[in-house]
Design an enzyme around this catalytic site. Sequence first.
Site, short mmCIF file in Angstrom:
data_model
loop_
_atom_site.label_atom_id
_atom_site.label_comp_id
_atom_site.label_asym_id
_atom_site.label_seq_id
_atom_site.Cartn_x
_atom_site.Cartn_y
_atom_site.Cartn_z
N HIS A 217 62.40 -4.72 -38.66
CA HIS A 217 63.37 -3.94 -37.88
C HIS A 217 64.12 -3.00 -38.80
O HIS A 217 63.99 -3.08 -40.02
CB HIS A 217 64.34 -4.85 -37.11
CG HIS A 217 65.33 -5.58 -37.94
ND1 HIS A 217 65.01 -6.67 -38.72
CD2 HIS A 217 66.66 -5.38 -38.13
CE1 HIS A 217 66.09 -7.13 -39.32
NE2 HIS A 217 67.12 -6.35 -39.00
N HIS B 158 67.97 -0.53 -39.03
CA HIS B 158 69.27 -0.13 -38.52
C HIS B 158 69.56 1.26 -39.08
O HIS B 158 69.24 1.53 -40.25
CB HIS B 158 70.38 -1.07 -39.01
CG HIS B 158 70.22 -2.48 -38.60
ND1 HIS B 158 70.41 -2.92 -37.31
CD2 HIS B 158 69.90 -3.58 -39.33
CE1 HIS B 158 70.22 -4.23 -37.27
NE2 HIS B 158 69.89 -4.65 -38.48
N TYR C 149 64.58 0.31 -49.66
CA TYR C 149 64.44 1.00 -48.37
C TYR C 149 65.77 1.15 -47.66
O TYR C 149 65.95 0.71 -46.54
CB TYR C 149 63.44 0.24 -47.48
CG TYR C 149 62.20 -0.19 -48.22
CD1 TYR C 149 61.32 0.75 -48.76
CD2 TYR C 149 61.92 -1.54 -48.42
CE1 TYR C 149 60.19 0.36 -49.46
CE2 TYR C 149 60.79 -1.94 -49.12
CZ TYR C 149 59.93 -0.98 -49.64
OH TYR C 149 58.82 -1.37 -50.33
#
Length: 176
Positions: free
Chosen positions: A59, A61, A147
């Site tokens: 996932h 954000h 990342y």
Amino acid sequence: MSNYRRARVTGATYFFTVNLRNRSDDLLIREIDLLRWSVRITRERHPFHIDAWVVLPDHMHCMWTLPPGDADFAKRWKSIKFAFAKRLPAIEHRTKNQYRRNERGIWQRRYWEHLIRDDLDYQRHFDYIHYNPLKHGHVQHLADWPYSTFHRAVEMGIYPVDWHTDPLFQSENYGE
């Protein structure tokens, strides 16, 4: 189906959580270059400012600020997801409905979005994004997670390189 309505405010800043359908996959970091390319080409066609972003294995954000007069974050997510999925081999499990609609089975269909309300709301979400690799146990030091815009925030003097303060709120309220 619920009557959920997305907040659409032109030129606003939004927080997003976007998940893979298979939450045990590491596709997002395995294919980080493709994801970056998908974001880059989307921004060329539909500009937005990246305030903060973290990509985790399953996932991500992020916080974006849209241009004045523009509230269409959905078009941007559709473009990013499509560009990413189109360039991967179709080996994931798909439902009958996904086959019928010619959809891929990579992404969860929906995503979490939150309209940033004020400076405190902005700071809390900004911190939450950058704290996430530590929260999920991927690293012991945030500077070790490649990342993330954490590195950009350190260069800008927003955080010290050893910043690791837990945000003042719980993740269950923020799309995870």
